[in-house]
Design a protein around this motif. Sequence first.
Motif, short mmCIF file in Angstrom:
data_model
loop_
_atom_site.label_atom_id
_atom_site.label_comp_id
_atom_site.label_asym_id
_atom_site.label_seq_id
_atom_site.Cartn_x
_atom_site.Cartn_y
_atom_site.Cartn_z
N SER A 1 0.53 -3.05 0.10
CA SER A 1 1.90 -3.48 0.40
C SER A 1 2.71 -2.33 0.99
O SER A 1 3.49 -2.51 1.94
N HIS A 2 2.52 -1.14 0.45
CA HIS A 2 3.22 0.06 0.93
C HIS A 2 2.78 0.37 2.36
O HIS A 2 3.61 0.68 3.23
N VAL B 1 4.48 -1.87 4.90
CA VAL B 1 5.87 -1.46 5.15
C VAL B 1 5.90 -0.30 6.13
O VAL B 1 6.68 -0.28 7.10
N GLN B 2 5.02 0.69 5.90
CA GLN B 2 4.97 1.84 6.79
C GLN B 2 4.58 1.43 8.21
O GLN B 2 5.15 1.90 9.20
N TRP C 1 5.17 -0.29 -7.88
CA TRP C 1 5.98 0.04 -6.70
C TRP C 1 6.62 -1.23 -6.16
O TRP C 1 5.93 -2.21 -5.90
N GLU C 2 7.94 -1.20 -6.00
CA GLU C 2 8.68 -2.34 -5.48
C GLU C 2 8.33 -3.61 -6.28
O GLU C 2 8.41 -3.63 -7.48
N GLU C 3 7.89 -4.68 -5.60
CA GLU C 3 7.57 -5.94 -6.28
C GLU C 3 6.43 -5.79 -7.28
O GLU C 3 6.28 -6.59 -8.21
N ALA D 1 6.20 -3.80 -9.62
CA ALA D 1 6.70 -3.52 -10.97
C ALA D 1 6.73 -4.79 -11.82
O ALA D 1 6.34 -4.78 -12.99
N ASN D 2 7.18 -5.90 -11.22
CA ASN D 2 7.22 -7.16 -11.96
C ASN D 2 5.82 -7.67 -12.28
O ASN D 2 5.55 -8.17 -13.38
N GLN E 1 -2.29 -6.28 -3.88
CA GLN E 1 -1.40 -5.64 -2.90
C GLN E 1 -0.77 -4.36 -3.46
O GLN E 1 -0.14 -3.61 -2.71
N TYR E 2 -0.94 -4.12 -4.75
CA TYR E 2 -0.33 -2.95 -5.39
C TYR E 2 -1.38 -2.11 -6.12
O TYR E 2 -1.05 -1.37 -7.04
N ASP F 1 6.82 7.83 -2.11
CA ASP F 1 7.15 6.84 -1.10
C ASP F 1 6.65 7.23 0.28
O ASP F 1 6.71 6.43 1.22
#
Length: 714
Positions: free
Chosen positions: A479-480, A483-484, A636-638, A640-641, A661-662, A698
Amino acid sequence: MESSPCIAHISDDERSQTVLAHLQNVALLAKSFAHPFSGDEQAELAGLAHDIGKYSDSFQKRLRGLPIRVDHSTAGAVECWGRGQPFAAFAVAGHHGGLPDGGSQTDGPDQTTLWGRIKRKEWGLLEPYEAWMQEVMLPKTEVPDFTERSGSEWVFFTRMLYSCLVDADFLDTEAFMEGQSRERYQTSIEQLWNKLQDYISGWFPPEGELNRQRCKILEQCIQEGETRAPGLFSLTVPTGGGKTVASLAFALTHAKQHGLKRVIYVIPYTSIIEQTAEVFREILGVENVLEHHSNVLYDLDRAADPHTISLAKATENWDIPVVVTTAVQFFESLYACRSSQCRKLHNIAGSVVIFDEAQMLPIPYLRPCVWAISQLVKRYGISAVLCTATQPALKPIFREFLPQVPVQELCPPDTCQWDLFRRVTFRQTGCLTWDELTAQLNAHDQVLCIVNTRKAAQEIYGQLDRAGSFHLSTLMCPSHRKVQLREIRRRLKEGLPCRVVSTSLIEAGVDVDFPAVFREIAGLDSILQAAGRCNREGRRSAEESVVHIFKGEEKAPPLFSTAIGAGKAAMARYADIASPEAIHTYFSELLDLKGCDAQDKERILPLIQSEFFPFRKVAERFHLIDSPTRTVYIPWEEGANLVEQLRTGGGGRELFRKLGQYGVSVYEQHFAALEAAGDLEVLENGAAILRNPALYSDTTGLSLEADSGKGLFI
């Protein structure tokens, strides 16, 4: 007084399905599935026999709530075995728990092999099930002629037969439990072909010389699709030649011409798949294209979306006109023993299967992969297309397994002017220290640098000018990275400063376009993949679009040494390292250096030939991605949930797919250091969560140092 009929299933609303009805339905379905490879009679037998163990009193009591365990699969296997039908016996024995190994005649009834299970009847260890004979007549069947040839072909046929049985069993059970049959996809190959014609109609007459060449390639593929008989093909198209649409045009034309039922794209990396599937959805419609790999999520919570549900169900058996999948998914299914993986196999028969970047099949499993393709072409009515510029290196292996079937090139060199597609200049720059390298990178506004290790990527990134610089590696969760990449593409498009240092992950079809690329010495295939990220859109001349090949200050990892050696030999011999001759020399040299044994490192093919149907042993050995890594989930981001759901007792399949994705894969020594430093939380189910968020950056992802400060040189 007549006894009540034996029941196979009871639905949630208390409806019941008789065993006889279920057996007849499954036999009919399985027979239709096996028709393309002449397995009709065997499949019908397996379908009628698979659940006759449910005629036992014990199973009927269990169905009505008595908490007892009943082996209902072995009975049908015993009956098939006793009729001299070992292929159906294996399929029936494995229809719930997976295909068993054959074992040996000395196996006792406590063994899980087929020999052991067959003995359970003679030892009186099966519940009496003779009531089946009052309702069911098992047909006499003939074994297809080709199965008399060799044990390895028997094993392949049995797995395909098993696929027909388990898919038919699942579908009939699902239809009864839900009260309706699953809807079949209605779109025909001819309708998809018409959609493609509509899509490409605006390309003619082509404007500009490059487009004229692309259209020549496209027209050639359409013509070949119409005139070639099913078989084994190669498609060699220069980068930028429109290979994706041209190969689809061949596949749909060929399928329409010869009555083939679907198109399957097998692609080495998920990053390429996502782009290819998006193109196909645009051309053919989202409802006709299944993208099937580990990163695709079909959220079944959205029950109001029937399209999503249909796609999710299609992942189970590939009953959809176009499938885009990974080499891992495709080949591991062909060597699997579990019903969930094998269920789709019969739908490969009678298809056009395109292997994109076929040269990227892992060398340790190359021979089993080529053998499987050969079996599908030889016996199961597929047309296979090897999309690669390196097909001649694979040719001797195909000739060994398919001596009567030549590899036919769909796009000969004289089809188009290759030089028009040349977009870069290669320059060998010798040795560079990281300081020298970063000085050159900082001198460019937009540049990509690809190195061989995650450690090197982090070190070089640390020396780059911060403004407009980015890092990419598998130490960042997927996922990170997405974004990059979105930010990188935006800056490239808007002409903003954009310096990227990455590991090889960016080479695998990631759609980025840099004016200059630096590539640490690697195999020639990796260098050419890196070159595909330079001047990708052809907006600059080849002379001003330079790919710099350099030797870094680190010693090359042992894993890369053979490929680097073969690459150096090819680069020393040819001035044009992107020529088909250079590529062929490289791969031939690489295969020679590795040797024949290294092309089947787990000895899969000798095992199949020497042992009696070793389904489980083969499945345990065949793993295309076989690195000793552990996954660490990053909050990280989503993520965490999702991590919190995992921590509080979640752990279902859907959650783990989202968590993918994480997740970051780390080597055992890295994992051990993180755990020893208290930076990980390892749950009871073995899942590991990063406890120390300070170790995830990040910009660079997971640190290569645990909190103890211990460096990990990976």
